[in-house]
Design an enzyme around this catalytic site. Structure first.
Site, PDB file in Angstrom:
ATOM      1  N   ALA A  15       0.825  -1.227   0.000  1.00  0.00           N
ATOM      2  CA  ALA A  15       0.000   0.000   0.000  1.00  0.00           C
ATOM      3  C   ALA A  15       0.851   1.265   0.000  1.00  0.00           C
ATOM      4  CB  ALA A  15      -0.914  -0.004   1.224  1.00  0.00           C
TER       5      ALA A  15
ATOM      6  N   LYS B 148     -23.691  -6.413   0.854  1.00  0.00           N
ATOM      7  CA  LYS B 148     -24.387  -6.475  -0.447  1.00  0.00           C
ATOM      8  C   LYS B 148     -25.853  -6.070  -0.338  1.00  0.00           C
ATOM      9  CE  LYS B 148     -24.033 -10.548   1.631  1.00  0.00           C
ATOM     10  NZ  LYS B 148     -22.999 -11.277   2.290  1.00  0.00           N
TER      11      LYS B 148
ATOM     12  N   GLU C   5     -15.475  -4.960  -2.788  1.00  0.00           N
ATOM     13  CA  GLU C   5     -15.040  -6.278  -3.267  1.00  0.00           C
ATOM     14  C   GLU C   5     -15.622  -7.414  -2.424  1.00  0.00           C
ATOM     15  OE1 GLU C   5     -12.609  -7.038  -6.079  1.00  0.00           O
ATOM     16  OE2 GLU C   5     -13.936  -8.713  -5.652  1.00  0.00           O
TER      17      GLU C   5
ATOM     18  N   ILE D 265     -13.182 -14.047  -3.445  1.00  0.00           N
ATOM     19  CA  ILE D 265     -12.880 -14.061  -4.889  1.00  0.00           C
ATOM     20  C   ILE D 265     -12.831 -12.620  -5.405  1.00  0.00           C
ATOM     21  CG2 ILE D 265     -13.631 -14.862  -7.168  1.00  0.00           C
ATOM     22  CD1 ILE D 265     -15.314 -16.995  -5.766  1.00  0.00           C
TER      23      ILE D 265
ATOM     24  N   GLY E 229     -20.235 -19.307  10.574  1.00  0.00           N
ATOM     25  CA  GLY E 229     -20.211 -17.874  10.237  1.00  0.00           C
ATOM     26  C   GLY E 229     -20.509 -17.588   8.772  1.00  0.00           C
TER      27      GLY E 229
ATOM     28  N   GLU F  72     -26.185 -15.414   6.784  1.00  0.00           N
ATOM     29  CA  GLU F  72     -26.530 -14.038   7.125  1.00  0.00           C
ATOM     30  C   GLU F  72     -27.176 -14.012   8.518  1.00  0.00           C
ATOM     31  OE1 GLU F  72     -25.780 -11.261   5.081  1.00  0.00           O
ATOM     32  OE2 GLU F  72     -24.633 -12.922   4.310  1.00  0.00           O
TER      33      GLU F  72
ATOM     34  N   ASP G 128     -29.969 -13.222  -0.733  1.00  0.00           N
ATOM     35  CA  ASP G 128     -28.554 -12.809  -0.668  1.00  0.00           C
ATOM     36  C   ASP G 128     -27.906 -12.938  -2.054  1.00  0.00           C
ATOM     37  OD1 ASP G 128     -25.957 -12.309   0.906  1.00  0.00           O
ATOM     38  OD2 ASP G 128     -25.543 -14.188  -0.117  1.00  0.00           O
TER      39      ASP G 128
ATOM     40  N   LYS H  63     -26.273  -9.943  -4.587  1.00  0.00           N
ATOM     41  CA  LYS H  63     -24.958  -9.989  -5.260  1.00  0.00           C
ATOM     42  C   LYS H  63     -25.126  -9.917  -6.780  1.00  0.00           C
ATOM     43  CE  LYS H  63     -23.097 -12.749  -1.467  1.00  0.00           C
ATOM     44  NZ  LYS H  63     -23.079 -14.107  -0.926  1.00  0.00           N
TER      45      LYS H  63
HETATM   46  P1  NDP Z   1     -21.596 -10.342  12.421  1.00  0.00           P
HETATM   47  O1  NDP Z   1     -22.980 -10.419  12.949  1.00  0.00           O
HETATM   48  O2  NDP Z   1     -20.666 -11.446  12.722  1.00  0.00           O
HETATM   49  O3  NDP Z   1     -20.926  -8.982  12.953  1.00  0.00           O
HETATM   50  C1  NDP Z   1     -21.609  -7.753  12.992  1.00  0.00           C
HETATM   51  C2  NDP Z   1     -20.825  -6.794  13.852  1.00  0.00           C
HETATM   52  O4  NDP Z   1     -21.474  -5.533  13.822  1.00  0.00           O
HETATM   53  C3  NDP Z   1     -20.731  -7.204  15.317  1.00  0.00           C
HETATM   54  O5  NDP Z   1     -19.484  -6.829  15.847  1.00  0.00           O
HETATM   55  C4  NDP Z   1     -21.839  -6.370  15.968  1.00  0.00           C
HETATM   56  O6  NDP Z   1     -21.588  -6.085  17.317  1.00  0.00           O
HETATM   57  C5  NDP Z   1     -21.713  -5.110  15.168  1.00  0.00           C
HETATM   58  N1  NDP Z   1     -22.951  -4.326  15.224  1.00  0.00           N
HETATM   59  C6  NDP Z   1     -24.172  -4.669  14.776  1.00  0.00           C
HETATM   60  N2  NDP Z   1     -25.056  -3.676  15.013  1.00  0.00           N
HETATM   61  C7  NDP Z   1     -24.370  -2.689  15.612  1.00  0.00           C
HETATM   62  C8  NDP Z   1     -24.717  -1.404  16.131  1.00  0.00           C
HETATM   63  N3  NDP Z   1     -25.967  -0.955  16.070  1.00  0.00           N
HETATM   64  N4  NDP Z   1     -23.755  -0.657  16.688  1.00  0.00           N
HETATM   65  C9  NDP Z   1     -22.492  -1.102  16.781  1.00  0.00           C
HETATM   66  N5  NDP Z   1     -22.095  -2.316  16.318  1.00  0.00           N
HETATM   67  C10 NDP Z   1     -23.031  -3.095  15.761  1.00  0.00           C
HETATM   68  O7  NDP Z   1     -21.730 -10.118  10.860  1.00  0.00           O
HETATM   69  P2  NDP Z   1     -20.701 -10.545   9.720  1.00  0.00           P
HETATM   70  O8  NDP Z   1     -19.346 -10.127  10.098  1.00  0.00           O
HETATM   71  O9  NDP Z   1     -20.953 -11.949   9.330  1.00  0.00           O
HETATM   72  O10 NDP Z   1     -21.241  -9.672   8.497  1.00  0.00           O
HETATM   73  C11 NDP Z   1     -20.940  -8.302   8.382  1.00  0.00           C
HETATM   74  C12 NDP Z   1     -21.258  -7.851   6.974  1.00  0.00           C
HETATM   75  O11 NDP Z   1     -20.443  -8.573   6.051  1.00  0.00           O
HETATM   76  C13 NDP Z   1     -22.698  -8.110   6.518  1.00  0.00           C
HETATM   77  O12 NDP Z   1     -23.102  -7.068   5.695  1.00  0.00           O
HETATM   78  C14 NDP Z   1     -22.588  -9.416   5.740  1.00  0.00           C
HETATM   79  O13 NDP Z   1     -23.607  -9.558   4.776  1.00  0.00           O
HETATM   80  C15 NDP Z   1     -21.242  -9.223   5.073  1.00  0.00           C
HETATM   81  N6  NDP Z   1     -20.572 -10.432   4.655  1.00  0.00           N
HETATM   82  C16 NDP Z   1     -20.427 -11.470   5.524  1.00  0.00           C
HETATM   83  C17 NDP Z   1     -19.730 -12.601   5.139  1.00  0.00           C
HETATM   84  C18 NDP Z   1     -19.529 -13.744   6.050  1.00  0.00           C
HETATM   85  O14 NDP Z   1     -18.946 -14.755   5.631  1.00  0.00           O
HETATM   86  N7  NDP Z   1     -19.955 -13.662   7.303  1.00  0.00           N
HETATM   87  C19 NDP Z   1     -19.124 -12.691   3.805  1.00  0.00           C
HETATM   88  C20 NDP Z   1     -19.315 -11.527   2.970  1.00  0.00           C
HETATM   89  C21 NDP Z   1     -20.027 -10.445   3.384  1.00  0.00           C
HETATM   90  P3  NDP Z   1     -22.017  -7.123  18.485  1.00  0.00           P
HETATM   91  O15 NDP Z   1     -21.373  -8.446  18.143  1.00  0.00           O
HETATM   92  O16 NDP Z   1     -21.442  -6.509  19.714  1.00  0.00           O
HETATM   93  O17 NDP Z   1     -23.504  -7.192  18.446  1.00  0.00           O
HETATM   94  N1  HSE Z   2     -24.281 -15.479   3.713  1.00  0.00           N
HETATM   95  C1  HSE Z   2     -23.386 -15.282   2.625  1.00  0.00           C
HETATM   96  C2  HSE Z   2     -23.139 -16.603   1.924  1.00  0.00           C
HETATM   97  C3  HSE Z   2     -22.083 -14.709   3.120  1.00  0.00           C
HETATM   98  O1  HSE Z   2     -23.473 -17.650   2.497  1.00  0.00           O
HETATM   99  O2  HSE Z   2     -22.633 -16.609   0.811  1.00  0.00           O
HETATM  100  C4  HSE Z   2     -21.149 -14.292   2.014  1.00  0.00           C
HETATM  101  O3  HSE Z   2     -21.656 -13.227   1.282  1.00  0.00           O
END
Ligand code: NDP
Ligand code: HSE
Length: 438
Positions: A33, A105, A129, A136, A187, A190, A201, A205
């Site tokens: 970077a 998404k 991305e 990917i 994990g 959704e 979902d 995408k």
């Molecule tokens: P998680 O539920 O694991 O994590 C969400 C995080 O956001 C937690 O740390 C939660 O805090 C925090 N959070 C939620 N609401 C609030 C709020 N009001 N104020 C402050 N913090 C908040 O979700 P993911 O990591 O799985 O997903 C995150 C995003 O990524 C989503 O948009 C999902 O669609 C996308 N995504 C997920 C993938 C996956 O494999 N999981 C792959 C690709 C995209 P706390 O835990 O304290 O509640």
């Molecule tokens: N819930 C989504 C999936 C996470 O299963 O593909 C990645 O976008």
């Protein structure tokens, strides 16, 4: 050079993975970077849990708007999920002149047009991305790698959870609910797993893929969506017998009359690479007029694969953030003032081949009645199977594979077949996609 300061919204699966990979590969990432990329402040609801994830050094807050407005933050990584609060946060970050990286998404499929317009006006980047197919680099491929091409179609397995469920049900005979619980534990799913199961979902995408491929606005409401909840084990087995595998596909195609946008289960010939993509892996086939078919394969969900995509965006934005906004790669590959208004086709206009399973009473003339209905609609049969009825039973399944035909003709034929006196239940219809690169 001073580090690039990141504000993390969310420290869950993706936020936690992003923090871990940034720390582990800190030096390598800085060499790429041109400066260090450092998480300065993060927001979560449960701060004890978040502290265990990020360690003692990072400032934590309950208030995500504090992160967005923090004077030393230059890039906000939105990894909270959901659409209402996420929209407010992203628009606030943009208004404050900050770049945004998001994996969300759902947010982009619903509010993307508004968000990208705001980013354009403010001269900041919104990078995404991680929003499609986890680790990917499909956004980069569509936006930059294939920029010379007229994209003809893209089709892919773009939901890891449903692919994992279909794979485990087929290979291990596991039940739907047990596999879904495991996908949630890992994990992949959704926050509301019905988004995965019902194909929503994947539709989120697909709208992003179509916008990048064809230079059209995001149009979620026009996607035809069918999920996997109604798939029966018998159809998965029948498909295997005919030499096909059933996958949940997102398909977008440019045809003479417009653009197809559809998510549904489909039979794919066994011999295609994409039919053998298993578990939470994703794969996307893209057909360009110059490059021909190209295929992208990798982990579609999970902490570190998705973090890989988030960090790729952080590096891209870090490299480009001092560049004149007019000289950055446009968000959706095409110049925002050159978007196309080519229509999205209603599903009835789509052409496909079909798998039809019809439960009928095994009496003379049933087959003749069915084939007459198909012939009336000029639906040509490619293969047919009828098994012996079970001992003492009169009901049998007749299975047809059709040649290419139009969806409205198949639907009309199904309506007439279901009205026959000897038809004893509803007809199952699953599309067949050859994905042969033509
Ligand atoms: P998680 O539920 O694991 O994590 C969400 C995080 O956001 C937690 O740390 C939660 O805090 C925090 N959070 C939620 N609401 C609030 C709020 N009001 N104020 C402050 N913090 C908040 O979700 P993911 O990591 O799985 O997903 C995150 C995003 O990524 C989503 O948009 C999902 O669609 C996308 N995504 C997920 C993938 C996956 O494999 N999981 C792959 C690709 C995209 P706390 O835990 O304290 O509640
Ligand atoms: N819930 C989504 C999936 C996470 O299963 O593909 C990645 O976008």
């Amino acid at each position: 050079m001073k580090p690039m300061n990141i504000g993390l919204l969310g420290v869950g699966t993706v936020g936690g993975g992003t923090h871990a990979v940034l720390l582990r590969n800190r030096d390598e990432i800085a060499r790429r970077a041109g400066r260090e990329i450092v998480v300065r402040v993060a927001a979560a609801r449960d701060l004890d849990k978040a502290r265990r994830v990020v360690g003692p050094e990072i400032e934590l807050t309950h208030d995500p708007f504090m992160v967005v407005r923090h004077p030393e933050i230059e890039i906000v990584a939105e990894l909270i999920g959901g659409t209402d609060l996420a929209r407010e946060l992203v628009l606030a970050a943009i208004a404050d002149g900050k770049h945004v990286v998001t994996a969300n998404k759902a947010l982009l499929a619903i509010h993307g047009n508004e968000i990208f317009r705001a980013a354009q006006e403010r001269g900041v980047s919104v990078a995404f991305e991680a929003a499609v197919a986890g680790g990917i680099p499909i956004i980069k491929a569509l936006r930059e790698g294939l920029t010379a091409n007229q994209i003809e179609w893209a089709a892919g397995i773009i939901n890891g959870t449903t692919n994992y469920i279909l794979s485990e049900m087929r290979d291990k005979g596991a039940t739907f609910d047990a596999v879904l619980n495991e996908a949630q534990r890992l994990g992949y799913a959704e926050a509301d797993p019905t988004f995965d199961i019902k194909g929503v979902d994947a539709a989120h995408k697909l709208t992003i893929i179509a916008a990048l491929a064809f230079g059209i606005p995001i149009q979620l409401a026009k996607v035809h969506i069918e999920g996997i909840a109604d798939l029966a084990q018998v159809d998965i087995c029948n498909a295997e017998e005919f030499g096909y595998r059933i996958k949940l596909l997102g398909i977008t195609k440019r045809v003479a009359a417009g653009i197809e946008l559809r998510v549904h289960p489909a039979l794919i010939p066994h011999r295609r690479l994409i039919a053998n993509v298993e578990g939470a892996m994703n794969a996307i086939l893209v057909k360009g007029d110059a490059a021909g078919p190209t295929m992208y394969y990798g982990a579609g969900a999970g902490a570190e694969p998705t973090a890989s995509a988030v960090i790729a965006d952080l590096v891209d934005v870090t490299r480009m953030h001092t560049a004149d906004p007019d000289h950055r790669v446009p968000h959706f590959a095409f110049r925002p003032d050159r978007l196309s208004d080519v229509p999205v086709l209603p599903m009835g206009e789509v052409h496909s081949c079909y798998y039809l399973r019809m439960p009928v009473v095994d009496r003379p003339g049933v087959l003749a009645d069915i084939t007459r209905i198909l012939a009336d609609r000029k639906i040509s049969v490619e293969a047919m199977l009828q098994r012996e009825p079970a001992e003492g039973q009169e009901q049998v399944d007749i299975i047809f594979l059709t040649h290419m035909t139009q969806e409205k003709d198949i639907n009309a034929a199904i309506e007439r077949i279901e009205a026959l006196p000897m038809t004893s239940g509803s007809v199952t219809r699953i599309r067949i996609e050859s994905l042969d690169g033509k």
